[in-house]
Each structure stands twice: as structure tokens, then as C-alpha cells.
Scaffold this motif. Sequence first.
Motif, PDB file in Angstrom:
ATOM      1  N   VAL A   5       0.959   6.223  -7.303  1.00 17.74           N
ATOM      2  CA  VAL A   5      -0.262   6.879  -7.795  1.00 17.74           C
ATOM      3  C   VAL A   5      -0.148   8.400  -7.661  1.00 17.74           C
ATOM      4  O   VAL A   5      -0.458   9.153  -8.595  1.00 17.74           O
ATOM      5  CB  VAL A   5      -1.487   6.350  -7.033  1.00 17.74           C
ATOM      6  N   LEU A   6       0.319   8.877  -6.513  1.00 15.09           N
ATOM      7  CA  LEU A   6       0.374  10.321  -6.304  1.00 15.09           C
ATOM      8  C   LEU A   6       1.464  10.983  -7.154  1.00 15.09           C
ATOM      9  O   LEU A   6       1.244  12.062  -7.717  1.00 15.09           O
ATOM     10  CB  LEU A   6       0.612  10.624  -4.817  1.00 15.09           C
ATOM     11  N   PRO A  34       4.900  12.547   2.917  1.00 10.12           N
ATOM     12  CA  PRO A  34       4.232  12.523   4.228  1.00 10.12           C
ATOM     13  C   PRO A  34       3.010  11.623   4.261  1.00 10.12           C
ATOM     14  O   PRO A  34       2.759  10.940   5.264  1.00 10.12           O
ATOM     15  CB  PRO A  34       3.857  13.989   4.457  1.00 10.12           C
ATOM     16  N   ILE A  35       2.247  11.601   3.168  1.00 13.18           N
ATOM     17  CA  ILE A  35       1.074  10.716   3.128  1.00 13.18           C
ATOM     18  C   ILE A  35       1.501   9.254   3.190  1.00 13.18           C
ATOM     19  O   ILE A  35       0.916   8.435   3.918  1.00 13.18           O
ATOM     20  CB  ILE A  35       0.243  10.995   1.853  1.00 13.18           C
ATOM     21  N   ALA A  36       2.546   8.898   2.429  1.00 13.87           N
ATOM     22  CA  ALA A  36       3.037   7.524   2.452  1.00 13.87           C
ATOM     23  C   ALA A  36       3.605   7.167   3.821  1.00 13.87           C
ATOM     24  O   ALA A  36       3.400   6.043   4.310  1.00 13.87           O
ATOM     25  CB  ALA A  36       4.106   7.341   1.376  1.00 13.87           C
ATOM     26  N   LEU A  42       0.805  -1.221   0.000  1.00 15.58           N
ATOM     27  CA  LEU A  42       0.000   0.000   0.000  1.00 15.58           C
ATOM     28  C   LEU A  42       0.840   1.274   0.000  1.00 15.58           C
ATOM     29  O   LEU A  42       0.560   2.201  -0.785  1.00 15.58           O
ATOM     30  CB  LEU A  42      -0.959  -0.012   1.192  1.00 15.58           C
ATOM     31  N   PRO A  43       1.875   1.418   0.841  1.00 14.50           N
ATOM     32  CA  PRO A  43       2.669   2.660   0.789  1.00 14.50           C
ATOM     33  C   PRO A  43       3.314   2.886  -0.570  1.00 14.50           C
ATOM     34  O   PRO A  43       3.355   4.026  -1.066  1.00 14.50           O
ATOM     35  CB  PRO A  43       3.716   2.445   1.891  1.00 14.50           C
ATOM     36  N   LEU A  44       3.827   1.821  -1.192  1.00 14.37           N
ATOM     37  CA  LEU A  44       4.444   1.973  -2.508  1.00 14.37           C
ATOM     38  C   LEU A  44       3.413   2.346  -3.565  1.00 14.37           C
ATOM     39  O   LEU A  44       3.698   3.157  -4.463  1.00 14.37           O
ATOM     40  CB  LEU A  44       5.154   0.675  -2.900  1.00 14.37           C
TER      41      LEU A  44
END
Length: 262
Positions: free
Chosen positions: A19-20, A33-35, A12-14
Motif C-alpha cells: 500500500v505504501l 521502517p513502518i513495516a 499485514l506487513p506485506l
Amino acid sequence: MTQPLLVILALLPLVIIFVLLVVFRQPAKTTMPIAYVTTALIVLFYWGVPGADVAAHTINGIVIAISILFIVFGAILLFYTLRESGAIKAIQEGFAAISPDRRIQAIIIAWLFGFMIEGASGFGTPAAIAAPLLLAIGFPAMAAVMVALIIQSTPVSFGAVGTPIIVGVNTGLEGQTRVLDMLGETPYHVSAHRADDNIIIELEPGSDPAARPGIGAATLRSLLARIQTASTIEDLSQAVAELFRDAIAFDRVLVYRFDEDG
């Protein structure tokens, strides 16, 4: 929890970063920061990692990021210094006099100069320095980065004044009991002969352990360690005699030297 869901949580973090950054073209200052928050929430509330460990790894990550930023800052500073001082034009004219072929220029800057920088400093410095230089003499940005990163993977064995070799040879397998046990099952056949004033010891892994007895890797490592610390010919002879006694299972092994004729 099912295995597929575990895989999704791990990726999920990757996926968020991809995506972003790639799909929505968000800047890194927003994406990272979101990751990070996503990763921290997963390890805290699902994997049950203590908060102190998460904080410690966060601090470690910040320190590593700062060290990388220093390297990147140096590369950017070098590029702008070359541009503002007019050195780029001199470099371009110099390489044009040597060869207009970009393949030759890439070999000189990326491989030769990059290898020297890797041996002197390591830790990604060649890519950070070679890429701006290639860009300065007219290489396309993508080509400059790709060439610099390709050469970065070549001289890493002797990077940072041989740190990988020194650390790898001395401590690479230290404490790896499973690996050492597996290596210990492979016998080595040892032969020694004299060439001028040197004694050459040849080691060859046995192809068939059951065919004839050999010397195990653990015994061989012990012998080499004793040879390195032997200060006299008596100590060296004692180590060799004990090695052959263990290998051939004889009760007595003699080491002797003939007197010189005359």
C-alpha cells in the motif's frame, strides 16, 4: 483467535509495504521502517517471540541487506563508470557490428556473460551486472531488468562455483528423517556390467515393490558411501558382497575373479 484473523496478521506487513510503496508512492526509507515496526510488534505481543530472538533476526536482516546493497552498489558503479568513461559508446558500436538484433544481444550479454558471472560469483550478481549493460546499449529499462532476472533463475544450480550442487548433494537430505524413511521404502534394482576397463553399475527404481526384492534407498546410500571410501579391491568386494547378501537373503555370497588366460 480465528484462522482468518491469523492470516490477516501474517499478511499485514506485506500489505503495508504494498500500500505504501505502490498506492501512496512513499519512498522505501519510510515504508520499510513502518513495516519492520509492525512485524516486530506482532511477533512480540501476539506470537510471543522473545525480544532476544527478534533482536538477533534484526541483526541478521541488516547483514543480509548490507550484502545486497554491496551488489546493487557495484551494479550502479559499473553503469556510471561505463557512461562517464565513454565505454557505452564503444559497447554499442561493438554489438552493432556483431548484430543489431536485440535478441542476439540479450543472448550474448544476459545468457552467455550472465552464466559466466553466475558460475564465478553467484548470489544475484549476474542480474546486477547484466541489467546495466543491457540498459547501456539501448534496451528499455523494464526489458533490461526482466531479461536479467529471467536468466538469473536459469544457471543457479552451478552458481558460486557449484555451491548449490556441492551443498545439496552432500547435505541436502541430511537429518531429514521423514524424507529418508519415505525414500527407503522404494526398492532399487541393481545391475552391473563391464565396459572396457570400467565397471558400470545401473540403478533403476522398482515399479512394483512386491513383485521382486530390491535394494532400499538407505542400503544403496550406505553402499555408495563405502564404495567412495574403499581403498583396495578387497574393501570394494566386501562392500558389494554384503550388499547382495542383504538384498537376496543368502547366508553366503562369494566374489571371485577368473585368472587371465595364458
